[in-house]
Write a protein that holds these residues in place. Sequence first.
Motif, short mmCIF file in Angstrom:
data_model
loop_
_atom_site.label_atom_id
_atom_site.label_comp_id
_atom_site.label_asym_id
_atom_site.label_seq_id
_atom_site.Cartn_x
_atom_site.Cartn_y
_atom_site.Cartn_z
N TYR A 1 0.78 -1.41 0.13
CA TYR A 1 -0.06 -0.12 0.06
C TYR A 1 0.86 1.18 0.09
O TYR A 1 0.18 2.31 -0.28
N LEU A 2 1.99 1.18 0.64
CA LEU A 2 3.02 2.36 0.51
C LEU A 2 3.32 2.52 -1.01
O LEU A 2 3.50 3.77 -1.37
N SER A 3 3.00 1.74 -2.03
CA SER A 3 3.21 2.28 -3.27
C SER A 3 2.13 3.11 -3.97
O SER A 3 2.20 3.94 -4.71
N VAL A 4 0.89 2.64 -3.02
CA VAL A 4 -0.37 3.81 -3.60
C VAL A 4 0.09 5.29 -2.79
O VAL A 4 -0.52 6.15 -3.46
N THR A 5 0.56 5.30 -1.64
CA THR A 5 0.77 6.39 -1.01
C THR A 5 1.73 7.20 -1.98
O THR A 5 1.54 8.46 -1.97
N VAL A 6 2.82 6.61 -2.75
CA VAL A 6 3.76 7.29 -3.40
C VAL A 6 2.90 7.80 -4.85
O VAL A 6 2.79 9.01 -4.90
N ILE A 7 2.00 6.85 -5.32
CA ILE A 7 1.52 7.61 -6.57
C ILE A 7 0.40 8.26 -6.55
O ILE A 7 0.21 9.26 -7.13
N THR A 8 -0.53 7.86 -5.46
CA THR A 8 -1.82 8.79 -5.13
C THR A 8 -1.44 9.70 -4.38
O THR A 8 -1.96 11.02 -4.64
N VAL B 1 14.35 -8.63 -4.98
CA VAL B 1 14.80 -7.22 -5.55
C VAL B 1 14.73 -7.19 -7.11
O VAL B 1 14.24 -5.97 -7.57
N ILE B 2 15.11 -8.18 -7.78
CA ILE B 2 15.19 -8.05 -9.25
C ILE B 2 13.74 -7.95 -9.64
O ILE B 2 13.39 -7.10 -10.50
N GLY B 3 12.80 -8.59 -9.09
CA GLY B 3 11.33 -8.35 -9.44
C GLY B 3 11.06 -6.99 -9.10
O GLY B 3 10.16 -6.51 -10.21
N ALA B 4 11.32 -6.25 -8.11
CA ALA B 4 11.04 -4.96 -7.86
C ALA B 4 11.72 -4.09 -8.86
O ALA B 4 10.91 -3.33 -9.23
N VAL B 5 12.78 -4.43 -9.42
CA VAL B 5 13.45 -3.32 -10.22
C VAL B 5 12.58 -3.74 -11.67
O VAL B 5 12.53 -2.71 -12.28
N ILE B 6 12.26 -5.00 -12.05
CA ILE B 6 11.69 -5.18 -13.44
C ILE B 6 10.18 -4.42 -13.23
O ILE B 6 9.99 -3.80 -14.12
N ALA B 7 9.67 -4.49 -11.99
CA ALA B 7 8.45 -3.74 -12.19
C ALA B 7 8.50 -2.39 -12.26
O ALA B 7 7.70 -1.58 -12.89
N ALA B 8 9.62 -1.73 -11.55
CA ALA B 8 10.09 -0.30 -11.64
C ALA B 8 10.31 -0.01 -13.20
O ALA B 8 9.66 0.92 -13.79
N ALA B 9 10.88 -0.68 -13.70
CA ALA B 9 11.14 -0.46 -15.32
C ALA B 9 10.00 -0.72 -16.02
O ALA B 9 9.85 0.44 -16.78
N VAL B 10 8.98 -1.55 -15.87
CA VAL B 10 7.85 -1.83 -16.57
C VAL B 10 6.86 -0.47 -16.24
O VAL B 10 6.45 0.41 -17.22
N SER C 1 6.63 3.77 -7.20
CA SER C 1 5.56 3.04 -6.72
C SER C 1 5.55 1.62 -7.34
O SER C 1 5.28 1.03 -6.53
N ALA C 2 6.02 1.56 -8.54
CA ALA C 2 5.90 0.12 -9.13
C ALA C 2 6.97 -0.74 -8.34
O ALA C 2 6.90 -1.86 -8.14
N PHE C 3 8.15 -0.16 -7.84
CA PHE C 3 9.30 -0.79 -7.45
C PHE C 3 8.74 -1.42 -5.75
O PHE C 3 8.78 -2.68 -5.69
N ILE C 4 7.89 -0.37 -5.11
CA ILE C 4 7.59 -0.93 -3.94
C ILE C 4 6.36 -1.93 -4.14
O ILE C 4 6.35 -2.98 -3.40
#
Lengths: 256, 717
Positions: free
Chosen positions: B380-387, B424-433, B554-557
């Motif tokens: 949910y912290l990712s929502v905090t960042v983006i929203t 961590v790699i997953g988070a990085v990929i998500a961030a890139a996407v 946000s995607a990373f988180i």
Amino acid sequence: MTNVLDTQGVSKKFSGIMAVHDLSISVDAGESVGLIGPNGAGKTTFFNCVLGVLRVNAGVVRLAGDDVTEMPVHARARRGIGRTFQRIELFAESTVREHLLIAERTRRRDGGLWKDLIGRGRPRADEIAKCDEVLELLGLRDVADEPIEHLSLGQGRLVEVGRALMTDPKLLLLDEPTSGLDRQETADLAITLRAVQEHRQFAILLVEHDVEFVSSFTQRSYVLDFGQLIASGPTQDVLRDPQVRAAYLGVEEISS
Amino acid sequence: MTLAATLGSDLLRALLQGTPPGTVYALIALGFVLTYKTSGVFNLAFGAQASISAAMYYKAHTDWRWPILPALIVSVFVLAPGVGLLLERLVFRHLRTASSVAKIVVTLGLSIAVPSIFELVFQFQGVAGRTPEGIVPNGAGVYYDPFGVYPFSRNELMTMAVAVTAMLGLAALFKFSALGLQMRAVVESPRMTELNGIRADRVSALSWALSSSFAGMAGVLIAPRFNTLAAPDFFNLVVVAIAAAVLGKLVSLPRALVGGFCLGWIIALLGTFLPRWSRTQTWLRPFQENLTPSVPFLVLFGVLVFWPAIRRAREASDPLSGVDPPPSSVGSGARGASRPRFSRVIGLALLVGIGVIVFIRADTSWIFLVTQAVVMSTIYLSVTVITGLAGQISLCQGTFAAIGGFTVFQLADRHGVSVLLAAVIGAVIAAAVGAVLSLPVLRLGGVWTAVATLAFAYLFDSVLVKISWICGGGTSLLQGTRVPRPVVGPWDFADDRSFLVLTVIVFIVVAFAVTQIRSGTVGRTLSAISGSEVAAESIGISPARARVTAFAVSAFIAGLGGALLSIHQRNVNYGSNFSPFAALFWLVLVVSLGARTVQGAAQAGAAFSLFDTLILRGTFMGWILRSSKRIPEIFPINPKWRFVFFGLGTIQFARHPEGLVEHGKRQMRRRVDALRKRRTGSGGSIDDASPVSTPQPSSEPSNETDTAVVPVGETTR
Ligand SMILES: Nc1ncnc2c1ncn2[C@@H]1O[C@H](COP(=O)(O)OP(=O)(O)OP(=O)(O)O)[C@@H](O)[C@H]1O
Ligand SMILES: [Mg+2]
């Protein structure tokens, strides 16, 4: 070439209306120039074209000799245009100082995600000092930590000016800075602006309906009507021009 | 020669086949554009409205064995317009001046709350395997085959007949009734309302009733295509509607109509011709197999991203553009007034206390729930960042989280990479996407960002999930997507308690990072942009760049949190954890509890995983009463109530974007301050005045003391 701003044949059309038509003006460094005209003449639209908020349909905008017609707003701003807005545009729920701080941080361009993450993103002492210097100049020192919701309209306009000043502009576009202010506030604003301009040496392009304010503040002026340039020259002469008076219905009593 | 002939008949067949769904899509698009243009609400709850009518029809016709006509009347001509009127009257009429983003959040909340309310009221439960019936008996039967290439079923014929009748009805209304004329005027130029003294309330009420009936009718008509009546399926419908409406550039009703038909034909054409191409082009397979569900999202996403004209059309046609004052920001002012330090210390102490108790005393199931709460809070912290910070509505946070989960599955389960590294790699990929996605999407702004991210989420859901190298493909259906627990040096996190510690550490680190970002350059920049974008640009801020950063962070988180969730459950569980509709509830929860603060995210996480067990099952009540036997009869409350609570909780978002909890606290603080002021103000004067006026708790309350106190307080003020 000392022109800070130089436009050639700028035109902007809105679905049928020619809001600005073939407008060529120039502003020299450190000069104060007026841009006047009745409501709907296209003054704000022209400002938006200069800053890039609107794309021009035709024409060229040059800043200090460089063609910026294709640049986005923020890139033009970084080249030294500051601006205030006809309908005040402040950052909701921020304090006065925060407005200036973010402008200063943006100008320095030394912030970023990594710096934030290692805890170096907070305002630094030298930045705060620089902001406070401008706040002092504008007489906003006492309200520095107030949220802008608590300010008067006049103070709000000064915050806009201060925020623009933090970017070290070579040219300041002021869009009806006195609208909504009473006589006293208008007079104060004129004094403050002149003092700041003296101190900082930047050019001003002023859109204003208050003829007194324009004639006391600017050396020369351009007059727009229906998007067209109808007169230009020393402000006093321009205001006496019969064509201008005709366009400006009801202004006669004030200017005479 | 023969090739041309088969091609021709294929084409014809595809067009015929595409027409019945096309009419339904057109119906939905019409209804959608109608509300959008008359009330400025981009109604994502449209699918929910369709779903309750379909469910009502099912309930009445199949369960209660009503004949077709009364069932149809109740569901489409009573329930649907009634719901439309209620929504207009109780919710959207009061939100007219709210920002378009705030309105869209409210519609999201409603699309979760409305079906749940219906299911609770009518005790409705979609039964798998019982296909909903259409509105003609023996609807699947073949009835008519005009050209000898495609036989229409009775259902399809009926669908076309009803839809066309509805459209003609709308046209007649617009042409011949006074209110209809006014409505058309408003649709064509929303500003007319103010200029011509048109009674906006009545027009908007009527349009809500009408569009809701359209939704209901579409729901009933399309239901036979689904094998169960589940709200998520119907939620897709709204994406279909938007796709059709967008094909018609959102400017007019006739164009929306054409857009709907086009969508039906495009789907049918692809259904006919894609299998041929995919024989040689294997990458087309997943598209082919998931054709009908995925095309609208592909179309929508493609149109939004690659068709610049739609953006220009938006400027000209958005009822909110132009004359209105700029909407107040969503995410600005993230740095609220600083709380008094001592209350923060107390809060922290309480939290640590609970943590210790949980850690020592809790049994496996409680540990599971608490761990889940912590992991969800991280997501949910990712929502905090983006929203909260960037003021954008992203509806594909579930997709980012899923990317994290699937990466761990792929790398750890299939390639033996260390689990934490894989996370961590997953988070990085998500961030890139996220960063790549944000480039086209964020240019759209506001409502469109929400819609494009939703389309992306569904695209992932219906196509990408099926691809083997992303989500395991066919084998994962049999074996599941297994995810191991990490082992780091001496610590084996297969033990639930140690895993809880790990998740808490991750949460604290992420929360700290979020607060750093918020008080640093990025946070201030984002706050300035959402305060006033044009002013921010005028001081040299590049909004695009700032938002890409926000999206990536946000995607990373979300990716990190999704990886943790998968590790926690030892399985990705895509369908129940990360599907777009499931992730919708995340946004709704965070937004209604507080999207701006770390605290809000933590509370949303707790609400997500503990609300049901703790509150609704009455456990908490049992603790208070110190016996599980004394829990009142009303417990356990149906867990669907939480969808109702939090779904409706979004309504206050439009006025108090800081969220329920923060808003409540502010109110409380204000009240305490007022009380304190009065106390100190009157306290002095009470001392000066006669002691009689001080009320004594022990003494009997006499009229004298009651009346004496008030004047003293009054006079001092
Ligand atoms: N975004 C827009 N879309 C369509 N027309 C516009 C837009 N902005 C301005 N116009 C039109 O362009 C013309 C010029 O407007 P503009 O705001 O530039 O005038 P102005 O000189 O600033 O007037 P005022 O003194 O009232 O501020 C007006 O006719 C206005 O209606
Ligand atoms: Mg103007």
